[in-house]
Design an enzyme around this catalytic site. Structure first.
Site, PDB file in Angstrom:
ATOM      1  N   LYS A  87      41.402  50.619  46.163  1.00 38.33           N
ATOM      2  CA  LYS A  87      40.960  49.465  45.360  1.00 38.33           C
ATOM      3  C   LYS A  87      39.548  49.082  45.809  1.00 38.33           C
ATOM      4  O   LYS A  87      39.315  48.802  46.997  1.00 38.33           O
ATOM      5  CB  LYS A  87      41.935  48.308  45.567  1.00 38.33           C
ATOM      6  CG  LYS A  87      41.984  47.303  44.427  1.00 38.33           C
ATOM      7  CD  LYS A  87      43.170  46.373  44.646  1.00 38.33           C
ATOM      8  CE  LYS A  87      43.274  45.310  43.577  1.00 38.33           C
ATOM      9  NZ  LYS A  87      44.303  44.317  43.887  1.00 38.33           N
TER      10      LYS A  87
HETATM   11  O1  G3P Z   1      45.680  41.421  43.022  1.00 35.97           O
HETATM   12  C1  G3P Z   1      44.698  40.883  42.205  1.00 35.97           C
HETATM   13  C2  G3P Z   1      45.130  39.725  41.332  1.00 35.97           C
HETATM   14  O2  G3P Z   1      46.344  40.026  40.716  1.00 35.97           O
HETATM   15  C3  G3P Z   1      45.091  38.383  41.993  1.00 35.97           C
HETATM   16  O3  G3P Z   1      45.858  37.426  41.338  1.00 35.97           O
HETATM   17  O4  G3P Z   1      46.982  35.227  41.278  1.00 35.97           O
HETATM   18  O5  G3P Z   1      45.333  35.711  43.110  1.00 35.97           O
HETATM   19  O6  G3P Z   1      44.555  35.348  40.781  1.00 35.97           O
HETATM   20  P1  G3P Z   1      45.680  35.842  41.645  1.00 35.97           P
END
Ligand code: G3P
Length: 217
Positions: A87
């Site tokens: 990633k």
């Molecule tokens: O893993 C990346 C993404 O899904 C992060 O999500 O909920 O932290 O905005 P969030």
């Protein structure tokens, strides 16, 4: 549509895997920290532990932000397990590294995508996946679903192989809307996935079936 779970919590990954619907896992440094996984060796072992639970791809995020650092870290992560996808953040050095990894056959997930232009660049560089952050756009009163739609159109126009991995999913309607648009994958918390199970008429209907069955005994 493929279902990934967005967590580093092994119990939740096992629960989703046991449900029989899990196609992969995404993690990020915040999710690793949330589980108390610190230090290079522990982080690396945790990625291997996740790979051994799930049958699909597992995104492991680099911390470096310079080309050489991203390449060294990414190659080391990719060598951990065949299911690891590196990633890489959507920055200039990240795009260069994605092209390098793509030429070497190392799969990548370009993260922190917030615009169609970023998604186009990542696909041009050969990213295997791109992660547009739907919920974080919604959080700042911007239409995250519209971004997914724009990227779908662009990728279809030019037949890019890069898969759209809708990320930052917050609730079940995000999953349904992404499925309607044609996102290839969604990654979300277990709560959003299991919420898809629920409907009050299902509960009422089952209760009646069981009650009627009991009457016939
Ligand atoms: O893993 C990346 C993404 O899904 C992060 O999500 O909920 O932290 O905005 P969030």
């Amino acid at each position: 549509m493929k279902f990934f779970i967005d967590t580093a919590n092994l119990d939740q990954i096992k629960e989703a895997q046991n449900l029989g619907i899990l196609d992969g896992v995404t993690t990020n440094p915040s999710l690793m920290a949330k589980e108390g996984i610190h230090g290079e060796d522990r982080v690396r072992q945790h990625y291997v532990d996740i790979c051994e639970i799930v049958d699909g791809d597992v995104s492991a995020e680099v911390i470096s932000t310079d080309f050489e650092g991203i390449v060294t870290e990414g190659e080391s992560l990719a060598a951990l397990h065949e299911q690891i996808v590196v990633k890489v953040p959507m920055i200039k050095e990240g795009v260069k590294a994605i092209k390098y990894f793509s030429d070497k056959g190392i799969r990548t997930n370009c993260t922190l995508i917030f615009s169609a232009g970023q998604a186009l660049l990542a696909a041009k560089a050969g990213a295997s996946y791109i992660s547009p952050f739907l919920g974080r756009l919604d959080d700042i009163s911007t239409d995250g679903l519209n971004l997914i739609e724009e990227i779908r159109t662009i990728y279809d126009n030019y037949l890019f192989d890069t898969e759209i991995l809708a990320a930052s999913i917050r609730h079940p309607m995000h999953i349904i809307d992404c499925a309607k648009i044609g996102a290839d994958i969604m990654t979300g918390p277990l709560s959003a996935i299991t919420a898809l199970l629920n409907h009050p008429l299902t509960d009422i209907g089952l209760e009646k079936f069981l009650a009627d069955h009991a009457k016939n005994k």
